[in-house]
Design an enzyme around this catalytic site. Structure first.
Site: not given
Ligand code: CTP
Length: 460
Positions: A212, A281, A326
């Site tokens: 990411n 994830d 976060f």
């Protein structure tokens, strides 16, 4: 940015080839908000013109102990009392010897001797001089004193063409140490802070991965701030291209599984845990051990879920552990943020809308809202990530102080709202870690870049 706002820093420059890098250091100190005055030795002036520093700092450079005009403007005693911190970069073997031996035969050595303020020494010299027994003994003598902190030189190619240890440290490390030295309040002293940062890379095959856009900048800013407050900081960092903070233990990881393993190892000792990392994830169900060619396979990539590290921490957190998550969102920001805070059993969650200008990945600023477990919300305007780190630690410390109140058990969660940053800090003045020393030689290469972790300074 502005880590030295309102601080007065006296930069001492001594005579080595690395003196030219002191000009850049002066600029960086100024950019961090410090008011900078410069004192140069006669030998330093052989390498760099005082005018360079005058132009960068906006003040005449202090040069001589015996110049009547200079003494009438700012005498050496006044100069010694003026700064919050003195930094000598580069510090030559000669200067180190004088400082350790109590010799004050020029302006800079006199200022250092007359001052009671912290002195950061960044030695630079030829590797053989660095190894000299007298130089090492002098450094040991200085580091035994509370007031002196050494930023050790680095290995590398030197101006003389030789290679070895003696290059002036990375300037960012010197700045970190000045920030640490000029902070009087160390409200995280004796505490362990665990921070995760950056993305994780989940390999498809030896040449491709799923990742990411996280840069790790927020996590690094948090680690830097935690260290400036005197904490023992462990930074579990996903792949990044950042200069690590000085005196922080960096644990480099690549995958979510490696981050999980590192967190499991270090979490039990942590008083505060901040999970700023953007953990993947999902990961590929299997990683091919050789490159997948485009005429192979069916172009689908089966994925499996990774372990939610933060949820696991929430389940197992000790009564005196403070847990911050976060959440990077693009829509229904507060709804998802509150849900994650609740489900992962956090004390605070920092939520940002990464689709907003100046927020989230890759940039140096952030726009965040912080939700606590009593539902109170702090909303902060766009600001540098370093400033977000300052305000977040102020808030964390305020909550922790409330939790420690006489009737407030950690599990009672009876936290008062905080709408004003700047919690009560314990005042403590103690020097940073790191050791070694040396001065004079210099590499021809540009700024050194440490690859994960500080050179010699494990957390103090
Ligand atoms: N997190 C984690 N382990 C994971 C995924 C996320 O520890 N496998 C942590 C992150 O470090 C962050 C928080 O959980 O502190 C929220 O991460 P985020 O990606 O925003 O949310 P997720 O919980 O992963 O949920 P979703 O992707 O559905 O938004």
């Amino acid at each position: 940015m502005n880590m030295l706002k309102g601080k007065r820093v006296l930069l001492g420059v001594t005579g080595g080839i690395a003196a030219y890098r002191a000009a850049e250091l002066a600029r960086m100190l100024t950019r961090e908000g410090a008011e900078v005055r410069v004192a140069m030795t006669a030998a330093a002036c052989e390498f760099v013109q005082p005018l360079t520093f005058q132009a960068l700092c906006g003040h005449p450079v202090m040069l001589s102990l015996f110049d009547q005009q200079e003494e009438s403007q700012i005498g050496h005693i006044a100069a010694a009392r003026w700064p919050d911190c003195i930094v000598v970069a580069p510090a030559t073997a000669n200067f180190i010897g004088k400082a350790a031996g109590g010799i004050a035969d020029d302006l800079l050595t006199t200022i250092v001797m007359a001052s009671r303020k912290p002195v950061v020494l960044a030695p630079a010299m030829n590797w053989a001089m660095w190894q000299n027994e007298f130089v090492q003994a002098n450094l040991a003598r200085l580091t035994a004193l509370e007031r002196f902190q050494i930023v050790p030189p680095e290995e590398g190619e030197m101006a003389c063409g030789e290679t070895g240890k003696g290059r002036l440290a990375t300037l960012d490390f010197i700045i970190d140490r000045v920030v640490y030295a000029s902070r009087e309040e160390k409200d995280l002293h004796d505490e362990t802070v665990l921070i995760t940062s950056g993305p994780t890379y989940e390999d498809i095959d030896p040449v491709r991965f799923v990742a990411n856009r996280s840069s790790g900048k927020m996590g690094f800013a948090l680690a830097r701030e935690a260290r400036a407050r005197g904490g023992r900081v462990i930074l579990i960092a996903g792949p990044n291209s950042l200069i690590p903070p000085c005196d922080v233990q960096v644990v480099p990881v690549r995958t979510a599984a490696q981050m999980l393993e590192a967190v499991r190892k270090h979490a039990p000792e942590a008083n505060v845990i901040i999970k700023a990392a953007a953990v993947a994830d999902f990961r590929p169900a299997r990683t091919a051990d050789r490159k997948i060619h485009k005429d192979e396979g069916d172009f689908s990539l089966p994925l499996v879920k990774t372990v939610d590290i933060l949820s696991e921490l929430g389940q197992s957190k000790r009564h005196n552990q403070f847990l911050v998550g976060f959440a990077a969102e693009t829509h229904q920001v507060m709804t998802y943020g509150s849900q994650k805070l609740r489900e992962k059993r956090l004390d605070l969650i920092v939520v940002n809308d990464v689709s907003e200008e100046g927020a989230g990945f890759e940039v140096d600023t952030n726009v965040v809202k912080v939700i606590d477990n009593a539902g109170h919300i702090e909303q902060w305007p766009m600001m540098p990530k370093a400033k977000v780190a300052v305000m977040l630690f102020d808030l964390i410390q305020k909550h922790r102080a409330n939790q420690k109140g006489p009737d407030k058990g950690r599990d009672g969660h009876s936290v008062r709202p905080s709408h004003r940053p700047g919690g009560g800090r314990r005042r403590r003045s103690k020097r940073g870690g790191g050791g070694g020393g040396g001065g004079g030689g210099e590499s021809r290469g540009g700024e050194g870049r440490a690859n994960g972790g500080n050179p010699e300074g494990q957390p103090a």
